[in-house]
Design a protein around this motif. Sequence first.
Motif, PDB file in Angstrom:
ATOM      1  N   TYR A   3       0.740  -1.240  -0.052  1.00 12.35           N
ATOM      2  CA  TYR A   3      -0.033   0.012   0.098  1.00 12.35           C
ATOM      3  C   TYR A   3       1.432   1.209   0.035  1.00 12.35           C
ATOM      4  O   TYR A   3       1.116   2.301  -1.341  1.00 12.35           O
ATOM      5  CB  TYR A   3      -1.191   0.013   1.034  1.00 12.35           C
TER       6      TYR A   3
ATOM      7  N   ARG B 220       1.373   3.369  -3.376  1.00 10.29           N
ATOM      8  CA  ARG B 220       1.165   5.160  -3.139  1.00 10.29           C
ATOM      9  C   ARG B 220       1.782   6.234  -3.183  1.00 10.29           C
ATOM     10  O   ARG B 220       1.821   6.507  -4.494  1.00 10.29           O
ATOM     11  CB  ARG B 220       0.789   4.663  -2.132  1.00 10.29           C
TER      12      ARG B 220
ATOM     13  N   GLU C  57       2.023   8.288  -7.054  1.00 10.27           N
ATOM     14  CA  GLU C  57       2.054   9.310  -7.440  1.00 10.27           C
ATOM     15  C   GLU C  57       2.707  10.209  -7.457  1.00 10.27           C
ATOM     16  O   GLU C  57       2.934  11.394  -8.268  1.00 10.27           O
ATOM     17  CB  GLU C  57       1.370   9.873  -6.053  1.00 10.27           C
TER      18      GLU C  57
ATOM     19  N   LYS D 144      -3.142  12.220  -6.588  1.00 11.16           N
ATOM     20  CA  LYS D 144      -3.782  11.926  -5.914  1.00 11.16           C
ATOM     21  C   LYS D 144      -5.348  11.438  -6.087  1.00 11.16           C
ATOM     22  O   LYS D 144      -5.795  10.798  -6.027  1.00 11.16           O
ATOM     23  CB  LYS D 144      -3.936  12.877  -4.381  1.00 11.16           C
TER      24      LYS D 144
ATOM     25  N   ARG E 286      -4.739   8.378  -8.436  1.00  7.99           N
ATOM     26  CA  ARG E 286      -4.025   7.337  -7.400  1.00  7.99           C
ATOM     27  C   ARG E 286      -5.285   6.933  -7.311  1.00  7.99           C
ATOM     28  O   ARG E 286      -6.052   5.663  -6.654  1.00  7.99           O
ATOM     29  CB  ARG E 286      -2.677   7.597  -6.426  1.00  7.99           C
ATOM     30  N   ARG E 287      -6.695   7.828  -5.997  1.00 12.82           N
ATOM     31  CA  ARG E 287      -7.583   7.070  -5.792  1.00 12.82           C
ATOM     32  C   ARG E 287      -8.594   6.428  -6.695  1.00 12.82           C
ATOM     33  O   ARG E 287      -9.005   5.026  -6.046  1.00 12.82           O
ATOM     34  CB  ARG E 287      -8.164   8.639  -5.214  1.00 12.82           C
TER      35      ARG E 287
ATOM     36  N   TYR F 209      -8.193   4.882  -9.254  1.00  5.85           N
ATOM     37  CA  TYR F 209      -7.190   3.609  -9.439  1.00  5.85           C
ATOM     38  C   TYR F 209      -6.589   3.408  -8.570  1.00  5.85           C
ATOM     39  O   TYR F 209      -5.629   2.236  -8.561  1.00  5.85           O
ATOM     40  CB  TYR F 209      -5.766   3.812 -10.890  1.00  5.85           C
ATOM     41  N   ALA F 210      -6.696   3.082  -7.590  1.00  6.56           N
ATOM     42  CA  ALA F 210      -6.671   2.168  -6.001  1.00  6.56           C
ATOM     43  C   ALA F 210      -6.101   0.943  -5.748  1.00  6.56           C
ATOM     44  O   ALA F 210      -5.784   0.281  -5.245  1.00  6.56           O
ATOM     45  CB  ALA F 210      -7.384   2.503  -5.121  1.00  6.56           C
TER      46      ALA F 210
ATOM     47  N   PHE G 133      -2.281  -0.627  -5.576  1.00  6.92           N
ATOM     48  CA  PHE G 133      -2.246  -1.404  -4.697  1.00  6.92           C
ATOM     49  C   PHE G 133      -1.499  -3.052  -4.986  1.00  6.92           C
ATOM     50  O   PHE G 133      -0.619  -3.444  -4.711  1.00  6.92           O
ATOM     51  CB  PHE G 133      -3.198  -1.020  -3.422  1.00  6.92           C
TER      52      PHE G 133
END
Length: 233
Positions: free
Chosen positions: A159, A163, A167, A180, A183-184, A186-187, A191
């Motif tokens: 994680y 992350r 970023e 950010k 990234r969220r 395509y979390a 991961f």
Amino acid sequence: MILEAARAAAGQLFSPEFRSVFVKTLGLTVLALVALWLGIESLLEWLAWPWLQTLVPGLPSWAGWLGGIVAGILLAVGMALLIAPVTAIIAGLFLDDVAEVVESTDYPDDPPGRAVPALRSLVLATKFFGVVILGNIVALLLLLVPGINIAAFFIVNGYLLGREFFEFAAMRFRPEAGAKALRRKYAGTVFLAGLVIAAFLAVPLLNLLTPLFAAAMMVHLHKAVSAREAARP
């Protein structure tokens, strides 16, 4: 997408284009680990042994030899745990070098990314160091819980590393808030890519190349994600 990014990054690690970055990153990482080893060893000799002699007077001479072996084992375990944060802070110094090589080699027709300003790079390096230290403390505590100890290492590092490295790659082309947000969005993908980095980190000696691999992989992954975003109606 993830496997393709990982394969491309792994294939570039020993390429001629990466040689300069490879030597600088690996050299500094090894020097930092050696300095940490010598520093911690000296600290143990300075504090632990006199304290033990005071606590238990009249220790036989062989106790020092045995204590040295035990201390060496503990030191080796400690260094294994420190590899992640050390590679993280070294990564912050050379991420832009890695990204520029990948972008110019594999995406020559795309607009080049913008280097992260020096002060921001220092902040990122410190942040990498902090989050990985925190993650490994949590993972270390979870080592005491049967059944989830090994999984904890991969989940926590997957994680955090996923992350932060994603970023970084995104911020070469987007504002920090946009990086950010992407990234969220395509979390899950980020991961899973982080888990690949964590697996790389778990391999002795090879893990010294984690910064190169992680940065290169996330540049490829960001390119793939950006292409998918551009193709959306």
